[in-house]
Design a protein around this motif. Sequence first.
Motif, short mmCIF file in Angstrom:
data_model
loop_
_atom_site.label_atom_id
_atom_site.label_comp_id
_atom_site.label_asym_id
_atom_site.label_seq_id
_atom_site.Cartn_x
_atom_site.Cartn_y
_atom_site.Cartn_z
N ALA A 254 52.13 -1.06 93.85
CA ALA A 254 50.81 -1.90 93.65
C ALA A 254 51.26 -3.35 93.90
O ALA A 254 52.30 -3.73 94.15
CB ALA A 254 50.51 -1.71 92.04
N ASP A 255 50.08 -4.03 93.96
CA ASP A 255 49.80 -5.49 94.30
C ASP A 255 49.86 -5.91 92.80
O ASP A 255 49.39 -5.79 92.09
CB ASP A 255 48.77 -5.83 94.86
CG ASP A 255 48.58 -7.40 94.85
OD1 ASP A 255 49.25 -8.18 94.06
OD2 ASP A 255 47.70 -7.77 95.83
N LEU A 256 51.29 -6.35 92.43
CA LEU A 256 51.86 -6.70 91.00
C LEU A 256 51.02 -7.96 90.61
O LEU A 256 50.58 -8.13 89.27
CB LEU A 256 53.31 -7.05 90.96
CG LEU A 256 54.02 -5.54 91.44
CD1 LEU A 256 55.55 -5.84 90.93
CD2 LEU A 256 53.62 -4.31 90.59
N GLU A 257 50.59 -8.75 91.53
CA GLU A 257 49.87 -10.22 90.96
C GLU A 257 48.38 -9.54 90.76
O GLU A 257 48.00 -10.10 89.76
CB GLU A 257 49.76 -10.92 92.07
CG GLU A 257 49.36 -12.35 91.65
CD GLU A 257 50.12 -13.06 90.83
OE1 GLU A 257 49.49 -13.71 89.87
OE2 GLU A 257 51.19 -13.08 90.81
N ALA A 258 47.73 -8.93 91.63
CA ALA A 258 46.61 -8.52 91.40
C ALA A 258 46.34 -7.54 90.05
O ALA A 258 45.52 -7.64 89.27
CB ALA A 258 45.95 -7.60 92.53
N ALA A 259 47.72 -6.78 89.81
CA ALA A 259 47.57 -5.80 88.59
C ALA A 259 47.41 -6.66 87.51
O ALA A 259 46.73 -6.42 86.49
CB ALA A 259 48.69 -4.84 88.84
N ALA A 260 48.52 -7.47 87.40
CA ALA A 260 48.62 -8.64 86.17
C ALA A 260 47.35 -9.23 85.90
O ALA A 260 46.82 -9.49 84.86
CB ALA A 260 49.86 -9.52 86.33
N GLN A 261 46.81 -9.68 86.93
CA GLN A 261 45.38 -10.40 86.73
C GLN A 261 44.26 -9.60 86.07
O GLN A 261 43.71 -10.25 85.28
CB GLN A 261 44.99 -11.04 87.96
CG GLN A 261 45.85 -12.07 88.62
CD GLN A 261 45.27 -12.70 89.74
OE1 GLN A 261 44.26 -12.25 90.60
NE2 GLN A 261 46.08 -14.04 90.37
#
Length: 522
Positions: A307-314
Amino acid sequence: MSAVTKVSSFVNEAFVDFSVEENRKAMEAAIAKVKGELGKDYPLHIGARKVMTEARIVSINPGDVNHVIGSVSKADQALAEEAMQAALQAFESWKKVPARERAEYLFKAAELMRERKHEFSAVMILEAGKNYAEADADTAEAIDFMEFYAREMIRLSHINETQPLTKVAGEDNNLTYIPLGVGVVIPPWNFPLAICVGMTTAAVVAGNTVLLKPASTTPVIAHKFVALMEEVGLPEGVINFIPGSGAEVGDYLTTHPKTRFISFTGSKEVGLRINKLAADTAQGQIWIKRIIAEMGGKDGIVVDETADLEAAAQAIVASAFGFQGQKCSAGSRAFIVESVYDEVIEKVAELTKQLASGLPENNYYTGPVIDQSSYDRILQYIEIGKTEGRLLTGGGKAPGNGYYIEPTVFIDVDGSSRIMQEEIFGPVLGISKAKNWKEAIALYNNTEFGLTGAFFSSNEERIAEALDTVHCGNLYINRKCTGALVGAHPFGGFNMSGTDSKAGGHDYLLLFTQAKLTSRKI
């Protein structure tokens, strides 16, 4: 404009960008105007009567408990019975009003609400503790519901044109959707305008009359809606406004033999009680009562290593802490594949610590929870969480003259723990580690609820399997699990999340109608 053209022209109400100074100042002016009207007395609406009672529901500002929003008259069983009789009488004429004419009341109300959008939002900022964007989205959704259901009723009134029956020689066959009767509408406090408006106008535009019992913590915004419907000329008795005790008024109307349906949004416990009470047949009752229930969730986000981890965290932070986690769609759980677990929780911690807390009228992202009862319950869950996981950030009270709680994150939490299984309805997030993406989905599915979920991955095969196996009514891929739009994301869940009554969808009005087939020999 033809009915079919009108139906197809629905477009969601735009959200306001409050980073634009003009928009921010307009909201500040609306808040100042509403603050100048605080402390007013509001009556019951029973048919043509406006009734002031000695018993009152006092609405306070959860962000500043010294401020009274308004004092709302409180119904008892005698007044509830009077409202039932008014609704029964009004139904006899309202059910005969053509669908297009009923829809026009909703179109007019939507237009007026659009003109006064900031004023409606300002009431929720003060009464419900929403920030500018959350309140604006609530009002926008209320407008969307009225526009959408008005068009849907027009479409259903032309059902024989849009979905023609099979032709039979020598017969003229027609299908019509007729109203049910008098319904009890019990909306929640967390979307005190949008859901109240949606539930009520869906019932009304379908030809029913309504007994509206708003949430006791947010009755003023509900009254503003009822007053708006009166302003557009809705006939007396179609909507009867009767705030009151759930144990006294709610139970009385739920078990009433003339109640045809109950439309409810709220907790699992109250929804199950309503379902149980309504299942018993009262003396003189000649139908099976219909239950339309949305009862909450224990929603979550699954993140795999692609996954796109930055997008997931947001998305995790926005889903968990938007409106202090007080959404049935709130992502209060996250399941992260172990190879990226540490990286994701580090990002979640950083983003959570950036959330500023303060008065909603000053547009802080994080405001108060709704009342003392919620405040105490959430703080108790936080103490439980400290025994079930490792506290990453938050974990206590936040400053302010209201019900402020720090956005709180627990990590290394077992999926079967209380904070991962029970609906907290507050700013508390639990995160679990999974060996792989399949185990993460299994952990997500380990709940009695099934409302919303999100799956973050860049692997199309995994996404395809997630679409099949993640068990919830609203599943989102690579985006947050909150923020359903009317018409785009029909909303409702599985299991203990309710009856999967898809609000904002093309089949929702069918729940407030009954299909009648007529066949005539020619």
